[in-house]
Design a protein around this motif. Structure first.
Motif, PDB file in Angstrom:
ATOM      1  N   PRO A 229     -32.718  -2.912  19.679  1.00  0.00           N
ATOM      2  CA  PRO A 229     -33.602  -3.593  18.725  1.00  0.00           C
ATOM      3  C   PRO A 229     -32.815  -4.131  17.546  1.00  0.00           C
ATOM      4  O   PRO A 229     -31.662  -3.729  17.301  1.00  0.00           O
ATOM      5  N   LEU A 230     -33.415  -5.026  16.810  1.00  0.00           N
ATOM      6  CA  LEU A 230     -32.779  -5.519  15.596  1.00  0.00           C
ATOM      7  C   LEU A 230     -32.531  -4.346  14.647  1.00  0.00           C
ATOM      8  O   LEU A 230     -33.368  -3.432  14.548  1.00  0.00           O
ATOM      9  N   PRO A 231     -31.400  -4.340  13.953  1.00  0.00           N
ATOM     10  CA  PRO A 231     -31.058  -3.179  13.131  1.00  0.00           C
ATOM     11  C   PRO A 231     -31.991  -2.936  11.958  1.00  0.00           C
ATOM     12  O   PRO A 231     -32.095  -1.815  11.452  1.00  0.00           O
ATOM     13  N   GLY A 232     -32.684  -3.992  11.486  1.00  0.00           N
ATOM     14  CA  GLY A 232     -33.622  -3.804  10.388  1.00  0.00           C
ATOM     15  C   GLY A 232     -32.955  -3.230   9.160  1.00  0.00           C
ATOM     16  O   GLY A 232     -31.920  -3.713   8.710  1.00  0.00           O
ATOM     17  N   ARG A 233     -33.528  -2.155   8.627  1.00  0.00           N
ATOM     18  CA  ARG A 233     -32.998  -1.567   7.393  1.00  0.00           C
ATOM     19  C   ARG A 233     -31.683  -0.844   7.580  1.00  0.00           C
ATOM     20  O   ARG A 233     -31.048  -0.447   6.598  1.00  0.00           O
ATOM     21  N   THR A 234     -31.246  -0.688   8.840  1.00  0.00           N
ATOM     22  CA  THR A 234     -29.936  -0.068   9.063  1.00  0.00           C
ATOM     23  C   THR A 234     -28.811  -1.105   9.144  1.00  0.00           C
ATOM     24  O   THR A 234     -27.661  -0.728   9.389  1.00  0.00           O
ATOM     25  N   LEU A 235     -29.122  -2.369   8.928  1.00  0.00           N
ATOM     26  CA  LEU A 235     -28.095  -3.406   9.043  1.00  0.00           C
ATOM     27  C   LEU A 235     -26.902  -3.110   8.150  1.00  0.00           C
ATOM     28  O   LEU A 235     -25.750  -3.169   8.586  1.00  0.00           O
ATOM     29  N   TRP A 236     -27.182  -2.792   6.877  1.00  0.00           N
ATOM     30  CA  TRP A 236     -26.068  -2.521   5.973  1.00  0.00           C
ATOM     31  C   TRP A 236     -25.283  -1.289   6.407  1.00  0.00           C
ATOM     32  O   TRP A 236     -24.065  -1.206   6.193  1.00  0.00           O
ATOM     33  N   MET A 237     -25.963  -0.343   7.058  1.00  0.00           N
ATOM     34  CA  MET A 237     -25.298   0.881   7.485  1.00  0.00           C
ATOM     35  C   MET A 237     -24.304   0.613   8.602  1.00  0.00           C
ATOM     36  O   MET A 237     -23.151   1.072   8.556  1.00  0.00           O
ATOM     37  N   VAL A 238     -24.739  -0.138   9.638  1.00  0.00           N
ATOM     38  CA  VAL A 238     -23.839  -0.397  10.766  1.00  0.00           C
ATOM     39  C   VAL A 238     -22.707  -1.333  10.349  1.00  0.00           C
ATOM     40  O   VAL A 238     -21.576  -1.212  10.832  1.00  0.00           O
ATOM     41  N   VAL A 239     -23.001  -2.285   9.458  1.00  0.00           N
ATOM     42  CA  VAL A 239     -21.945  -3.164   8.958  1.00  0.00           C
ATOM     43  C   VAL A 239     -20.924  -2.342   8.170  1.00  0.00           C
ATOM     44  O   VAL A 239     -19.709  -2.495   8.343  1.00  0.00           O
ATOM     45  N   PHE A 240     -21.416  -1.452   7.325  1.00  0.00           N
ATOM     46  CA  PHE A 240     -20.520  -0.615   6.522  1.00  0.00           C
ATOM     47  C   PHE A 240     -19.665   0.267   7.424  1.00  0.00           C
ATOM     48  O   PHE A 240     -18.444   0.371   7.221  1.00  0.00           O
ATOM     49  N   SER A 241     -20.275   0.932   8.414  1.00  0.00           N
ATOM     50  CA  SER A 241     -19.520   1.814   9.297  1.00  0.00           C
ATOM     51  C   SER A 241     -18.440   1.052  10.051  1.00  0.00           C
ATOM     52  O   SER A 241     -17.305   1.527  10.192  1.00  0.00           O
ATOM     53  N   ALA A 242     -18.790  -0.134  10.547  1.00  0.00           N
ATOM     54  CA  ALA A 242     -17.828  -0.932  11.303  1.00  0.00           C
ATOM     55  C   ALA A 242     -16.647  -1.346  10.436  1.00  0.00           C
ATOM     56  O   ALA A 242     -15.475  -1.195  10.823  1.00  0.00           O
ATOM     57  N   LEU A 243     -16.939  -1.860   9.249  1.00  0.00           N
ATOM     58  CA  LEU A 243     -15.872  -2.337   8.369  1.00  0.00           C
ATOM     59  C   LEU A 243     -15.049  -1.185   7.795  1.00  0.00           C
ATOM     60  O   LEU A 243     -13.827  -1.288   7.666  1.00  0.00           O
ATOM     61  N   ALA A 244     -15.718  -0.093   7.440  1.00  0.00           N
ATOM     62  CA  ALA A 244     -15.000   1.048   6.865  1.00  0.00           C
ATOM     63  C   ALA A 244     -14.011   1.631   7.866  1.00  0.00           C
ATOM     64  O   ALA A 244     -12.875   1.983   7.506  1.00  0.00           O
ATOM     65  N   GLU A 245     -14.419   1.724   9.117  1.00  0.00           N
ATOM     66  CA  GLU A 245     -13.515   2.251  10.141  1.00  0.00           C
ATOM     67  C   GLU A 245     -12.299   1.345  10.312  1.00  0.00           C
ATOM     68  O   GLU A 245     -11.159   1.816  10.371  1.00  0.00           O
ATOM     69  N   LEU A 246     -12.530   0.034  10.383  1.00  0.00           N
ATOM     70  CA  LEU A 246     -11.436  -0.910  10.595  1.00  0.00           C
ATOM     71  C   LEU A 246     -10.478  -0.951   9.401  1.00  0.00           C
ATOM     72  O   LEU A 246      -9.260  -0.885   9.563  1.00  0.00           O
ATOM     73  N   ILE A 247     -11.047  -1.063   8.189  1.00  0.00           N
ATOM     74  CA  ILE A 247     -10.199  -1.156   7.000  1.00  0.00           C
ATOM     75  C   ILE A 247      -9.431   0.142   6.783  1.00  0.00           C
ATOM     76  O   ILE A 247      -8.270   0.138   6.366  1.00  0.00           O
TER      77      ILE A 247
ATOM     78  N   VAL B  25       0.854  -1.177   0.000  1.00  0.00           N
ATOM     79  CA  VAL B  25       0.000   0.000   0.000  1.00  0.00           C
ATOM     80  C   VAL B  25       0.892   1.230   0.000  1.00  0.00           C
ATOM     81  O   VAL B  25       1.652   1.454   0.948  1.00  0.00           O
ATOM     82  N   THR B  26       0.828   2.027  -1.058  1.00  0.00           N
ATOM     83  CA  THR B  26       1.656   3.224  -1.137  1.00  0.00           C
ATOM     84  C   THR B  26       1.103   4.292  -0.191  1.00  0.00           C
ATOM     85  O   THR B  26      -0.075   4.258   0.188  1.00  0.00           O
ATOM     86  N   PRO B  27       1.921   5.273   0.221  1.00  0.00           N
ATOM     87  CA  PRO B  27       1.447   6.328   1.112  1.00  0.00           C
ATOM     88  C   PRO B  27       0.239   7.083   0.576  1.00  0.00           C
ATOM     89  O   PRO B  27      -0.704   7.372   1.319  1.00  0.00           O
ATOM     90  N   VAL B  28       0.254   7.400  -0.728  1.00  0.00           N
ATOM     91  CA  VAL B  28      -0.857   8.154  -1.313  1.00  0.00           C
ATOM     92  C   VAL B  28      -2.128   7.320  -1.326  1.00  0.00           C
ATOM     93  O   VAL B  28      -3.197   7.762  -0.887  1.00  0.00           O
ATOM     94  N   ILE B  29      -2.032   6.080  -1.817  1.00  0.00           N
ATOM     95  CA  ILE B  29      -3.215   5.215  -1.886  1.00  0.00           C
ATOM     96  C   ILE B  29      -3.746   4.920  -0.493  1.00  0.00           C
ATOM     97  O   ILE B  29      -4.959   4.969  -0.242  1.00  0.00           O
ATOM     98  N   GLY B  30      -2.847   4.606   0.450  1.00  0.00           N
ATOM     99  CA  GLY B  30      -3.283   4.296   1.806  1.00  0.00           C
ATOM    100  C   GLY B  30      -3.947   5.470   2.492  1.00  0.00           C
ATOM    101  O   GLY B  30      -4.988   5.315   3.148  1.00  0.00           O
ATOM    102  N   GLY B  31      -3.363   6.665   2.353  1.00  0.00           N
ATOM    103  CA  GLY B  31      -3.957   7.847   2.973  1.00  0.00           C
ATOM    104  C   GLY B  31      -5.299   8.204   2.368  1.00  0.00           C
ATOM    105  O   GLY B  31      -6.255   8.529   3.080  1.00  0.00           O
ATOM    106  N   LEU B  32      -5.384   8.141   1.029  1.00  0.00           N
ATOM    107  CA  LEU B  32      -6.656   8.436   0.369  1.00  0.00           C
ATOM    108  C   LEU B  32      -7.731   7.420   0.738  1.00  0.00           C
ATOM    109  O   LEU B  32      -8.886   7.785   0.977  1.00  0.00           O
ATOM    110  N   LEU B  33      -7.343   6.140   0.796  1.00  0.00           N
ATOM    111  CA  LEU B  33      -8.313   5.107   1.144  1.00  0.00           C
ATOM    112  C   LEU B  33      -8.833   5.299   2.566  1.00  0.00           C
ATOM    113  O   LEU B  33     -10.039   5.163   2.823  1.00  0.00           O
ATOM    114  N   ALA B  34      -7.945   5.642   3.498  1.00  0.00           N
ATOM    115  CA  ALA B  34      -8.366   5.891   4.877  1.00  0.00           C
ATOM    116  C   ALA B  34      -9.335   7.076   4.949  1.00  0.00           C
ATOM    117  O   ALA B  34     -10.378   7.004   5.616  1.00  0.00           O
ATOM    118  N   ALA B  35      -8.994   8.155   4.260  1.00  0.00           N
ATOM    119  CA  ALA B  35      -9.872   9.336   4.281  1.00  0.00           C
ATOM    120  C   ALA B  35     -11.236   9.025   3.677  1.00  0.00           C
ATOM    121  O   ALA B  35     -12.274   9.420   4.214  1.00  0.00           O
TER     122      ALA B  35
END
Length: 285
Positions: free
Chosen positions: A204-222, A6-16
């Protein structure tokens, strides 16, 4: 990512991009199921993913009691900061909340001076003053009805807490590495945020926000992994690019949801983003 370099430019842009996108999505999930409920799912999902990664990686070879203490402090700072930021996103505009929260790096610099013995340069002091001016401008506008004090206060508290977490993470990561440092933070999050809501039957069950919380969790980690990999080759470039997640989030909400800011708030947001970028360059240099 395996062995992919992962180059510095690609890694920094991907994180942002990932952190900015996570902020945009979280601004919607928090308003549907509640700020702490959305955060609880982010903690649970993140814990599951990082626990698997830690099991594959194996225990850290150079861990000691002090490093675990730093990791615990980093976890508290991260979790409390996210709790405050999610509250701010539920009430306020992303274009206000994200720039203020992005000052975490500047506050980490302040804490490193106050508690870790580092000495600021004149350029760093000027950059911090610019950031402070931007926070004031983005928080208060000319008319009383345009004062967004409550979400701004939440965002300021979040940035402060994130700053503590960053300073502590830098110490913990030396011995534990990023995976185990993040794992401790997610354990803190599950215990402090998710478990109480489950016990009180307020998750409560996430319902229609399931994809949102999954996305937020994975995006932060990656995003974090991308930044760490990129910083192995260069610190300055990925630090500057990753700190611009606030600009990504602000543009994203404008394009997707039509969120608009007042002229003074727009100017303040630009000043904050510029100040964070300048400070990152100065400290990395």
């Amino acid at each position: 990512m395996g062995s992919l370099r992962v180059t510095p430019v690609i890694g920094g842009l991907l994180a942002a991009l990932l952190w900015g996108a996570s902020t945009v999505v979280a601004s919607r999930s928090t308003r549907i199921i509640g700020s702490q409920q959305a955060l609880a799912y982010v903690m649970l999902i993140g814990f599951g993913v990082v626990a698997v990664a830690a099991a594959v990686e194996g225990p850290p070879a150079h861990a000691n009691g002090r490093s675990w203490e730093w990791a615990a402090l980093a976890g508290v700072g991260s979790v409390f900061g996210l709790s405050m930021m999610y509250r701010a996103l539920r009430l306020g505009k992303v274009g206000i909340v994200a720039p203020i929260a992005s000052t975490e790096g500047a506050l980490a610099a302040v804490f490193s001076v106050a508690f870790l013995g580092e000495r600021p340069t004149v350029a760093e002091a000027v950059a911090l003053a610019v950031i402070a001016a931007g926070v004031i401008a983005v928080t208060l506008q000319g008319s009383r009805r345009d004062v967004h004090l409550r979400p701004s206060i939440y965002a300021i508290v979040a940035a402060t807490s994130f700053g503590v977490g960053l300073a502590a993470s830098s110490r913990a990561g030396v011995s534990l590495g990023p995976v185990w440092t993040i794992l401790v933070a997610r354990i803190v999050g599950v215990v402090a945020i998710s478990a109480p809501l489950i016990a009180r039957r307020r998750l409560p069950l996430p319902g229609r926000t399931l994809w949102m919380v999954v996305f937020s969790a994975l995006a932060e980690l990656i995003g974090f992994v991308s930044f760490v990999r990129a910083s192995r080759h260069s610190v300055a470039v990925p630090a500057v690019l990753a700190s611009q997640f606030a600009a990504v989030a602000t543009i994203g909400t404008f394009v997707l949801f039509g969120e608009r800011l007042g002229r003074r708030q727009t100017a303040g947001a630009v000043v904050i983003v510029a100040g964070v970028g300048i400070l990152s360059l100065v400290r990395a240099g």
